[in-house]
Design an enzyme around this catalytic site. Structure first.
Site, PDB file in Angstrom:
ATOM      1  CD  GLU A 137       6.372 -14.798 -13.789  1.00 46.28           C
ATOM      2  OE1 GLU A 137       5.969 -14.015 -14.665  1.00 46.28           O
ATOM      3  OE2 GLU A 137       6.765 -15.962 -14.030  1.00 46.28           O
ATOM      4  CG  HIS A 171      10.377 -15.146 -19.006  1.00 45.52           C
ATOM      5  ND1 HIS A 171       9.390 -14.191 -19.154  1.00 45.52           N
ATOM      6  CD2 HIS A 171       9.864 -16.096 -18.186  1.00 45.52           C
ATOM      7  CE1 HIS A 171       8.327 -14.561 -18.463  1.00 45.52           C
ATOM      8  NE2 HIS A 171       8.584 -15.695 -17.859  1.00 45.52           N
TER       9      HIS A 171
END
Length: 267
Positions: A137, A171
């Site tokens: 990430e 997400h």
């Protein structure tokens, strides 16, 4: 370091559009596969591929850029430890673990189980996945994403607000993949889903504070992300306690912004 950001031309919406697309496509496939028999291993592999979306988006835009300063800046920060001092590390650990301990204490005081101070059996098995997720990430978010937003808004507070919303939205498909942490939250109850999204703001504020204080070091961002995830896995924390933890972190983030007004609210 911030003047360097302002002198480089970034394309934030291209980056986030590409990052979302490269993550959401494999996650959509993983969501479908996760409900099929004998597909667990393939689901995990494809879901992990989705975590590479931000890093791949950053790589594409950096590679395609005609600005050599952007490439040099990314290479320099990729392994830079210059800004990571002992005092900053202690502050970062304190901003994560002290609110967690307070949340557990408040939870127990309200009648929740005292076993929450016991170590979790899933801590060590979670280590490789947490490190991989943090690395994949942050190679995207902090090598290009956050800086690209700051090239537009300049002040760190609105950048943190916008990024926390985008990070939370990124997400979203994970809630539909059977067996993920987010899917378990969905099954537990809506309040815990809401807590997950709300928690993104204080996490972003503290992460950005640490990242910029450490001279935009990408390893610093990876370390913060990894520490935050593993703090949640270290002890046998109950879901309600995580909601209290978020509330305490919101207070900590507000205090940090108030104390560091020049840092967050000036260009």
């Amino acid at each position: 370091m911030v003047p360097m950001i302002h002198s480089i031309r970034y394309f934030p919406w291209r980056f986030f559009g590409l990052a979302f697309g490269l993550s959401w496509m494999p996650w959509a496939i993983a969501a479908y596969l996760s409900y099929l028999p004998n597909s667990q291993h393939l689901t995990v592999i494809i879901a992990l591929m989705g975590l590479l979306g931000p890093a791949c988006a950053a790589w594409v835009l950096v590679w395609a850029s005609a600005d050599e300063r952007l490439r040099q800046d990314c290479r320099k920060r990729m392994f830079s430890l210059a800004g990571i001092t002992l005092n900053r590390l202690l502050m970062m650990f304190g901003l994560i673990f002290l609110p967690l301990m307070m949340a557990i204490w408040l939870s127990i005081s309200a009648g929740q189980s005292a076993t929450q101070f016991s170590f979790s059996d899933g801590f060590f098995p979670m280590l490789p996945l947490a490190l991989s997720a943090a690395l994949m990430e942050e190679l995207g978010w902090r090598s290009y994403g956050v800086d690209s937003l700051r090239s537009v808004w300049r002040m760190l507070l609105p950048v943190s607000l916008v990024f926390s919303g985008l990070w939370a939205l990124w997400h979203l498909p994970l809630f539909f993949i059977h067996g993920t942490y987010q899917n378990q939250l969905w099954q537990t109850g809506g309040i815990y889903v809401a807590n997950f999204f709300i928690s993104m703001f204080p996490a972003t504020v503290i992460a950005n504070w640490f990242y910029y204080r450490c001279q935009r070091s990408i390893p610093a961002a990876v370390l913060f992300h990894f520490t935050l995830v593993m703090a949640a896995e270290l002890l046998q924390i109950e879901p309600l306690t995580k909601c209290i933890w978020t509330a305490v972190l919101l207070l900590v983030a507000a205090l940090l912004i108030a104390i560091e007004q020049d840092f967050f609210c000036k260009e």
